[in-house]
Motif scaffolding. Structure first.
Motif, PDB file in Angstrom:
ATOM      1  N   MET A  17       1.013  -1.081  -0.086  1.00  0.00           N
ATOM      2  CA  MET A  17      -0.027   0.034  -0.024  1.00  0.00           C
ATOM      3  C   MET A  17       0.828   1.253  -0.097  1.00  0.00           C
ATOM      4  O   MET A  17       1.643   1.364   0.833  1.00  0.00           O
ATOM      5  CB  MET A  17      -0.824   0.114   1.142  1.00  0.00           C
ATOM      6  N   GLY A  18       0.735   2.229  -1.077  1.00  0.00           N
ATOM      7  CA  GLY A  18       1.508   3.386  -0.885  1.00  0.00           C
ATOM      8  C   GLY A  18       0.846   4.442   0.195  1.00  0.00           C
ATOM      9  O   GLY A  18      -0.268   4.450   0.439  1.00  0.00           O
ATOM     10  N   PHE A  19       1.963   5.099   0.784  1.00  0.00           N
ATOM     11  CA  PHE A  19       1.665   5.985   1.789  1.00  0.00           C
ATOM     12  C   PHE A  19       2.220   7.156   1.699  1.00  0.00           C
ATOM     13  O   PHE A  19       3.765   7.208   1.353  1.00  0.00           O
ATOM     14  CB  PHE A  19       1.833   5.276   3.458  1.00  0.00           C
ATOM     15  N   HIS A  20       2.079   8.401   1.886  1.00  0.00           N
ATOM     16  CA  HIS A  20       2.251   9.862   1.619  1.00  0.00           C
ATOM     17  C   HIS A  20       2.576  10.321   3.095  1.00  0.00           C
ATOM     18  O   HIS A  20       1.676  10.412   3.617  1.00  0.00           O
ATOM     19  CB  HIS A  20       1.627  10.649   0.842  1.00  0.00           C
ATOM     20  N   GLU A  21       3.825  10.582   3.448  1.00  0.00           N
ATOM     21  CA  GLU A  21       3.813  11.018   4.697  1.00  0.00           C
ATOM     22  C   GLU A  21       3.533  12.678   4.953  1.00  0.00           C
ATOM     23  O   GLU A  21       4.516  13.521   5.104  1.00  0.00           O
ATOM     24  CB  GLU A  21       5.297  10.755   5.415  1.00  0.00           C
ATOM     25  N   THR A  22       2.444  12.917   4.326  1.00  0.00           N
ATOM     26  CA  THR A  22       1.965  14.266   4.498  1.00  0.00           C
ATOM     27  C   THR A  22       0.708  14.221   5.232  1.00  0.00           C
ATOM     28  O   THR A  22      -0.025  13.490   5.215  1.00  0.00           O
ATOM     29  CB  THR A  22       1.982  14.770   3.004  1.00  0.00           C
ATOM     30  N   ARG A  23       0.283  15.478   5.860  1.00  0.00           N
ATOM     31  CA  ARG A  23      -0.957  15.790   6.683  1.00  0.00           C
ATOM     32  C   ARG A  23      -1.900  16.431   5.843  1.00  0.00           C
ATOM     33  O   ARG A  23      -1.653  17.335   4.983  1.00  0.00           O
ATOM     34  CB  ARG A  23      -0.633  16.355   7.826  1.00  0.00           C
ATOM     35  N   PHE A  24      -3.185  15.839   5.856  1.00  0.00           N
ATOM     36  CA  PHE A  24      -4.428  16.639   5.218  1.00  0.00           C
ATOM     37  C   PHE A  24      -4.365  17.938   5.893  1.00  0.00           C
ATOM     38  O   PHE A  24      -3.922  18.195   7.147  1.00  0.00           O
ATOM     39  CB  PHE A  24      -5.835  15.738   5.671  1.00  0.00           C
ATOM     40  N   LEU A  75      -5.692   5.359  -3.594  1.00  0.00           N
ATOM     41  CA  LEU A  75      -4.652   4.957  -4.072  1.00  0.00           C
ATOM     42  C   LEU A  75      -3.417   4.935  -2.913  1.00  0.00           C
ATOM     43  O   LEU A  75      -2.877   4.195  -2.547  1.00  0.00           O
ATOM     44  CB  LEU A  75      -4.101   5.318  -5.324  1.00  0.00           C
ATOM     45  N   HIS A  76      -3.252   6.212  -2.556  1.00  0.00           N
ATOM     46  CA  HIS A  76      -2.225   6.502  -1.475  1.00  0.00           C
ATOM     47  C   HIS A  76      -2.781   7.077  -0.070  1.00  0.00           C
ATOM     48  O   HIS A  76      -3.820   7.936  -0.241  1.00  0.00           O
ATOM     49  CB  HIS A  76      -1.052   7.604  -1.944  1.00  0.00           C
ATOM     50  N   GLY A  77      -2.074   6.616   0.984  1.00  0.00           N
ATOM     51  CA  GLY A  77      -2.775   6.925   2.324  1.00  0.00           C
ATOM     52  C   GLY A  77      -2.183   8.327   2.696  1.00  0.00           C
ATOM     53  O   GLY A  77      -0.975   8.548   1.785  1.00  0.00           O
ATOM     54  N   PHE A  78      -2.489   8.946   3.651  1.00  0.00           N
ATOM     55  CA  PHE A  78      -1.847  10.060   4.451  1.00  0.00           C
ATOM     56  C   PHE A  78      -2.207  10.358   5.865  1.00  0.00           C
ATOM     57  O   PHE A  78      -2.961   9.572   6.265  1.00  0.00           O
ATOM     58  CB  PHE A  78      -2.336  11.310   3.448  1.00  0.00           C
ATOM     59  N   VAL A  98      -3.495  10.104  12.566  1.00  0.00           N
ATOM     60  CA  VAL A  98      -4.098   8.886  12.154  1.00  0.00           C
ATOM     61  C   VAL A  98      -3.740   8.592  10.597  1.00  0.00           C
ATOM     62  O   VAL A  98      -3.815   9.566   9.877  1.00  0.00           O
ATOM     63  CB  VAL A  98      -5.818   8.966  12.371  1.00  0.00           C
ATOM     64  N   PRO A  99      -3.269   7.405  10.684  1.00  0.00           N
ATOM     65  CA  PRO A  99      -3.120   6.994   8.945  1.00  0.00           C
ATOM     66  C   PRO A  99      -4.387   6.738   8.277  1.00  0.00           C
ATOM     67  O   PRO A  99      -5.067   5.701   8.947  1.00  0.00           O
ATOM     68  CB  PRO A  99      -2.209   5.674   9.049  1.00  0.00           C
ATOM     69  N   VAL A 100      -4.657   7.279   7.267  1.00  0.00           N
ATOM     70  CA  VAL A 100      -5.913   7.323   6.543  1.00  0.00           C
ATOM     71  C   VAL A 100      -5.792   7.144   5.146  1.00  0.00           C
ATOM     72  O   VAL A 100      -4.642   7.302   4.418  1.00  0.00           O
ATOM     73  CB  VAL A 100      -6.922   8.445   7.103  1.00  0.00           C
ATOM     74  N   ARG A 101      -6.841   6.964   4.507  1.00  0.00           N
ATOM     75  CA  ARG A 101      -6.975   7.186   2.884  1.00  0.00           C
ATOM     76  C   ARG A 101      -8.257   7.588   2.715  1.00  0.00           C
ATOM     77  O   ARG A 101      -9.329   7.720   3.328  1.00  0.00           O
ATOM     78  CB  ARG A 101      -6.893   5.892   2.293  1.00  0.00           C
TER      79      ARG A 101
END
Length: 210
Positions: free
Chosen positions: A1-8, A73-76, A179-182
């Motif tokens: 799973m792709g995850f971007h270390e950026t915050r909403f 596709l990518h979490g954040f 919280v890690p989300v998508r």
């Protein structure tokens, strides 16, 4: 799973609605009693990112964020304003806030957790996305120094001690966390006319396991 270390954007998550969700299977027996079981060890959070939007500029910012994550596709990272600290919302994190574990003289890696207490019941929630620069750690009640005694990667939330904490020594920590989300949709339906009239789009966000 792709995850971007950026915050909403936190200014937009401030007004969002949401919180924890649990799954409980309930079977009612012939005598009227119930059998209850939960297949989930931990709750899963859900939010509506649309609730925080107040202007068309806000909507444009969310659309850009959505496109950058390519929909689902990518979490954040997501800041849950109702629950983003190891302590009470009005307090500052302290190195004694949450017990991470008890040293055994061997284990050097300890994942962060947040503990929730209600009477005698205690639940430990894994914290995989701490906020960099906010984590405070203690061993045996005494604060210890980052970089000298331990290191922490904010992308996984695991404390890595240079030397394993002594057997029987409580390991504690205080921190802020995300919280890690998508996004829970691949489509955002937005009407400029409806938004101007006060109708905001529904933009579901769901926690992911990382």
């Amino acid at each position: 799973m792709g995850f971007h270390e950026t915050r909403f954007p936190t200014a937009l998550s401030f007004g969002a609605a949401g919180g924890p969700e649990r799954r409980t299977d309930i079977v009612t027996l012939a005598n009227g009693h119930e059998e209850r079981n939960s297949p989930w060890a931990h709750a899963r959070r859900r939010y509506d990112a649309g609730m925080g939007l107040r202007s068309l500029d806000d909507l444009a910012e969310v659309l850009a964020f959505f496109e950058a994550r390519r929909g689902q596709l990518h979490g954040f990272r997501w800041k849950d304003w109702a629950d983003f600290k190891s302590c009470a919302p009005s307090a500052n994190p302290d190195h004694r806030d949450c017990e991470i574990g008890i040293g055994d003289g061997v284990t050097r890696d300890w994942p962060l957790v947040k503990t929730y207490r209600s009477g005698a019941a205690v639940t430990a929630r894994p914290v995989s996305k701490p906020v960099a620069g906010t984590v405070l750690v203690g061993i045996g009640g005494d604060a210890v120094e980052a970089g000298l005694v331990y290191t922490l990667d904010p992308a996984d939330g695991v404390l890595r001690f240079e030397d394993a904490p002594a057997s029987g020594a409580p390991i504690t920590a205080g921190f802020e966390f995300d919280v890690p989300v998508r996004f829970d949709t691949d489509r955002i339906m937005a009407s400029v006319e409806a938004f101007a009239a006060g109708e905001i789009p529904n933009i579901p966000v769901v926690e992911v396991r990382v």
